[in-house]
Design a protein around this motif. Structure first.
Motif, PDB file in Angstrom:
ATOM      1  N   ALA A 107      -4.965   0.241  -7.318  1.00  0.00           N
ATOM      2  CA  ALA A 107      -5.423   0.794  -8.585  1.00  0.00           C
ATOM      3  C   ALA A 107      -4.445   0.381  -9.672  1.00  0.00           C
ATOM      4  CB  ALA A 107      -5.528   2.315  -8.488  1.00  0.00           C
ATOM      5  N   ALA A 108      -4.950   0.326 -10.902  1.00  0.00           N
ATOM      6  CA  ALA A 108      -4.150  -0.221 -11.994  1.00  0.00           C
ATOM      7  C   ALA A 108      -2.895   0.605 -12.276  1.00  0.00           C
ATOM      8  CB  ALA A 108      -5.012  -0.334 -13.250  1.00  0.00           C
ATOM      9  N   ALA A 109      -3.057   1.935 -12.385  1.00  0.00           N
ATOM     10  CA  ALA A 109      -1.918   2.773 -12.779  1.00  0.00           C
ATOM     11  C   ALA A 109      -0.780   2.754 -11.757  1.00  0.00           C
ATOM     12  CB  ALA A 109      -2.397   4.203 -13.043  1.00  0.00           C
ATOM     13  N   PRO A 110      -1.050   2.952 -10.447  1.00  0.00           N
ATOM     14  CA  PRO A 110       0.061   2.894  -9.478  1.00  0.00           C
ATOM     15  C   PRO A 110       0.743   1.537  -9.418  1.00  0.00           C
ATOM     16  CG  PRO A 110      -1.840   3.985  -8.511  1.00  0.00           C
ATOM     17  CD  PRO A 110      -2.296   3.386  -9.807  1.00  0.00           C
ATOM     18  N   LEU A 111      -0.050   0.458  -9.502  1.00  0.00           N
ATOM     19  CA  LEU A 111       0.565  -0.871  -9.446  1.00  0.00           C
ATOM     20  C   LEU A 111       1.474  -1.087 -10.645  1.00  0.00           C
ATOM     21  CD1 LEU A 111       0.895  -3.576  -8.055  1.00  0.00           C
ATOM     22  CD2 LEU A 111      -1.122  -4.393  -9.279  1.00  0.00           C
ATOM     23  N   ARG A 112       1.067  -0.594 -11.798  1.00  0.00           N
ATOM     24  CA  ARG A 112       1.911  -0.732 -12.990  1.00  0.00           C
ATOM     25  C   ARG A 112       3.221   0.034 -12.812  1.00  0.00           C
ATOM     26  NH1 ARG A 112      -0.183  -0.698 -19.189  1.00  0.00           N
ATOM     27  NH2 ARG A 112       1.788  -1.280 -20.135  1.00  0.00           N
ATOM     28  N   ARG A 113       3.161   1.214 -12.184  1.00  0.00           N
ATOM     29  CA  ARG A 113       4.377   1.985 -11.928  1.00  0.00           C
ATOM     30  C   ARG A 113       5.303   1.236 -10.971  1.00  0.00           C
ATOM     31  NH1 ARG A 113       5.494   7.368 -12.663  1.00  0.00           N
ATOM     32  NH2 ARG A 113       4.070   8.525 -13.997  1.00  0.00           N
ATOM     33  N   SER A 157      -9.992 -12.892  -7.924  1.00  0.00           N
ATOM     34  CA  SER A 157     -10.835 -12.067  -8.798  1.00  0.00           C
ATOM     35  C   SER A 157     -10.030 -11.503  -9.957  1.00  0.00           C
ATOM     36  CB  SER A 157     -11.445 -10.915  -7.991  1.00  0.00           C
ATOM     37  OG  SER A 157     -10.423 -10.113  -7.430  1.00  0.00           O
ATOM     38  N   LEU A 158     -10.690 -11.369 -11.100  1.00  0.00           N
ATOM     39  CA  LEU A 158     -10.030 -10.838 -12.294  1.00  0.00           C
ATOM     40  C   LEU A 158     -10.531  -9.417 -12.557  1.00  0.00           C
ATOM     41  CD1 LEU A 158     -10.029 -13.917 -14.711  1.00  0.00           C
ATOM     42  CD2 LEU A 158      -8.162 -13.020 -13.347  1.00  0.00           C
ATOM     43  N   ASP A 159     -10.189  -8.487 -11.658  1.00  0.00           N
ATOM     44  CA  ASP A 159     -10.585  -7.096 -11.858  1.00  0.00           C
ATOM     45  C   ASP A 159      -9.621  -6.419 -12.833  1.00  0.00           C
ATOM     46  OD1 ASP A 159      -8.304  -6.812 -10.392  1.00  0.00           O
ATOM     47  OD2 ASP A 159      -9.285  -6.128  -8.559  1.00  0.00           O
ATOM     48  N   ARG A 210       0.835  -1.213   0.000  1.00  0.00           N
ATOM     49  CA  ARG A 210       0.000   0.000   0.000  1.00  0.00           C
ATOM     50  C   ARG A 210       0.865   1.256   0.000  1.00  0.00           C
ATOM     51  NH1 ARG A 210      -2.113   3.277   4.039  1.00  0.00           N
ATOM     52  NH2 ARG A 210      -1.515   1.829   5.702  1.00  0.00           N
ATOM     53  N   HIS A 211       1.931   1.247   0.798  1.00  0.00           N
ATOM     54  CA  HIS A 211       2.817   2.415   0.838  1.00  0.00           C
ATOM     55  C   HIS A 211       3.537   2.595  -0.503  1.00  0.00           C
ATOM     56  CE1 HIS A 211       2.335   1.161   5.072  1.00  0.00           C
ATOM     57  NE2 HIS A 211       2.321   2.458   5.304  1.00  0.00           N
ATOM     58  N   ALA A 212       3.885   1.489  -1.133  1.00  0.00           N
ATOM     59  CA  ALA A 212       4.522   1.579  -2.457  1.00  0.00           C
ATOM     60  C   ALA A 212       3.558   2.171  -3.476  1.00  0.00           C
ATOM     61  CB  ALA A 212       4.986   0.194  -2.905  1.00  0.00           C
ATOM     62  N   LEU A 213       2.283   1.793  -3.398  1.00  0.00           N
ATOM     63  CA  LEU A 213       1.282   2.328  -4.321  1.00  0.00           C
ATOM     64  C   LEU A 213       1.065   3.822  -4.092  1.00  0.00           C
ATOM     65  CD1 LEU A 213      -1.354  -0.553  -4.150  1.00  0.00           C
ATOM     66  CD2 LEU A 213       0.217  -0.079  -6.027  1.00  0.00           C
ATOM     67  N   GLU A 214       1.047   4.225  -2.825  1.00  0.00           N
ATOM     68  CA  GLU A 214       0.845   5.640  -2.513  1.00  0.00           C
ATOM     69  C   GLU A 214       2.003   6.500  -3.000  1.00  0.00           C
ATOM     70  OE1 GLU A 214       0.328   5.572   1.681  1.00  0.00           O
ATOM     71  OE2 GLU A 214      -1.799   4.998   1.604  1.00  0.00           O
ATOM     72  N   ARG A 215       3.209   5.917  -3.050  1.00  0.00           N
ATOM     73  CA  ARG A 215       4.393   6.678  -3.461  1.00  0.00           C
ATOM     74  C   ARG A 215       4.910   6.215  -4.824  1.00  0.00           C
ATOM     75  NH1 ARG A 215       8.324   7.586   1.635  1.00  0.00           N
ATOM     76  NH2 ARG A 215       9.059   9.173   0.161  1.00  0.00           N
ATOM     77  N   ALA A 216       4.020   5.647  -5.622  1.00  0.00           N
ATOM     78  CA  ALA A 216       4.429   5.067  -6.911  1.00  0.00           C
ATOM     79  C   ALA A 216       5.097   6.096  -7.817  1.00  0.00           C
ATOM     80  CB  ALA A 216       3.218   4.464  -7.615  1.00  0.00           C
ATOM     81  N   ILE A 257      -4.392  -6.258 -15.963  1.00  0.00           N
ATOM     82  CA  ILE A 257      -3.174  -5.589 -16.444  1.00  0.00           C
ATOM     83  C   ILE A 257      -1.937  -6.397 -16.071  1.00  0.00           C
ATOM     84  CG2 ILE A 257      -1.698  -3.576 -16.033  1.00  0.00           C
ATOM     85  CD1 ILE A 257      -4.180  -1.864 -16.049  1.00  0.00           C
ATOM     86  N   VAL A 258      -1.901  -6.903 -14.833  1.00  0.00           N
ATOM     87  CA  VAL A 258      -0.767  -7.714 -14.401  1.00  0.00           C
ATOM     88  C   VAL A 258      -0.688  -8.999 -15.220  1.00  0.00           C
ATOM     89  CG1 VAL A 258       0.250  -8.970 -12.467  1.00  0.00           C
ATOM     90  CG2 VAL A 258      -0.839  -6.762 -12.069  1.00  0.00           C
TER      91      VAL A 258
END
Length: 400
Positions: free
Chosen positions: A231-237, A256-258, A192-198, A263-264
């Motif tokens: 979220a898709a964009a931060p996780l991709r970063r 689940s396949l959200d 979560r912290h990685a996503l917030e600071r992506a 994207i992953v």
């Protein structure tokens, strides 16, 4: 598609270039931004890991830029280069380095549009361009149904992969992340912290978030993220950042396949689907395979059959026949070993040879041949002083 790296010591120049590139309306992915000049080794690793095909290089520091240009010249596949500078003196510097494309800050939108069109022409395979693939392999682990043991399989597989390759395991399950619990790790810093600071990840921030488990790096989740689902964009970063530093990036996904999971999965080289030999799991595994086929990912799927035993409802051959896929790895049920591993915060040591071979399959290496097990004959149990390294069969009359 353009996949670019921007290198400039000026954050203002980077922001202006980002805005101008977005203004073109073309599909441009900014894979990495540097507000410093990276070392040659780091840049080479990042270019290979992210498969970047364009570099926007600020020539503000001639010495550092020359070093970077020299490193790029030694790459097997050279990315396209665009020089950026805040004055016309940069044009002369660009020509001196053999760079034909340049942009002057503040950037003129029509000039940026022309530059992007030119880059698209250079990168078009019809014009002979050979796109390079990322040197980092993304492997996704997902369960056929919740509780199938995908996290356990992911941990044991990645521990085996990490022996030979730089490996990162990411807990991408937003609701039931188990890796921190399984490894007895502090999850004060998590995915979560990685996503917030992506958008601002760097090596120092990354080192604080990632926990080392032997040779394996783990970015763990939290017990319950709730509304903080990735979220898709931060996780991709985050994944793009990781690809620059690891040979293998593994994601432990929920069932689940959200949009984020899709994207992953589409970026993954391998998708490990973990099922158990029961009706409910196999039915959901069949549904997952159908959905993955719709995403164009069916050919990436590798099947793992977990918790096999003699009393299982379905045998391995039955599972293969019903799902139409070979079982790449079957993991026997061993509740006491799993419990001990959870208490100790370690992989299941009884499964080590099995997962070493499975890891070799995923990495494209030949599996290690199993050592033949020596079994003593009946009369050998009565022999005295026999060397273990040189077993000798004694006959009844004492002859060898």
């Amino acid at each position: 598609m353009i996949r670019a790296i921007i290198i400039s010591p000026s954050p203002t120049t980077i922001r202006q270039l980002e805005a101008s590139l977005a203004g073109t309306g073309e599909p441009i992915e900014l894979a990495k931004e540097y507000t410093r000049y990276p070392t040659s080794e780091e840049l080479t690793r990042v270019i290979n890991g992210l498969a970047a095909n364009v570099i926007f290089l600020d020539l503000d520091n001639p010495t550092a830029s020359s070093r970077i240009l020299e490193a790029i010249a030694h790459l097997p596949s050279h990315p396209a280069l665009v020089a950026i500078h805040n004055s016309t003196t940069g044009i002369v510097e660009a020509m001196r380095h053999g760079i034909r494309d340049y942009l002057i800050a503040p950037f003129d939108q029509p000039m940026v549009n022309s530059c992007v069109k030119l880059l698209q022409g250079i990168l078009d395979p019809k014009n002979g361009y050979q796109p390079t693939e990322s040197g980092t392999k993304i492997i996704t682990f997902m369960p056929a149904k919740p509780g199938a043991g995908a996290s356990t399989v992911a941990l044991n597989t990645c521990a085996a992969l990490a022996v030979r390759q730089r490996t990162l395991l990411v807990d991408a399950d937003p609701f039931n992340g188990q890796l921190a619990f399984m490894l007895k790790q502090d999850n004060s810093f998590s995915v979560r912290h990685a996503l917030e600071r992506a958008a601002e990840l760097d090596e120092d921030v990354w080192d604080k978030m990632v926990r080392s488990f032997g040779q394996l790096d783990v970015l763990s989740g939290e017990d319950y993220l709730g509304a903080h689902a990735a979220a898709a964009a931060p996780l991709r970063r985050v994944l793009d950042f990781a690809r620059a530093y690891y040979d293998v990036v593994a994601c432990d996904l929920p069932g689940s396949l959200d949009e984020t999971a899709q994207i992953v999965l589409q970026q993954s080289a391998k998708i490990v689907l973990v099922a158990t030999p029961d009706v409910a799991s196999l039915r959901l595994a069949y549904c997952k395979l159908h959905l993955l086929d719709g995403l164009g990912c069916a050919k990436k799927v590798t099947l793992v059959l977990n918790r096999t035993n003699a009393r299982a409802e379905f045998r391995k051959v039955d599972v293969e026949r019903s799902l139409g896929l070979p079982v790449a790895c079957d993991v026997p049920a061993h509740n006491s070993a799993v419990h001990r591993a959870l208490v100790e915060g370690k992989p299941v040591r009884e499964w080590a040879p099995r997962f070493q071979n499975f890891a070799a399959q995923l990495a494209g290496r030949p599996a290690e041949a199993a050592k033949p097990r020596y079994r003593r004959r009946f009369l050998q149990f009565f022999s005295i002083g026999r060397s273990a390294s040189a077993p000798v069969a004694l006959l009844g009359d004492g002859r060898k």
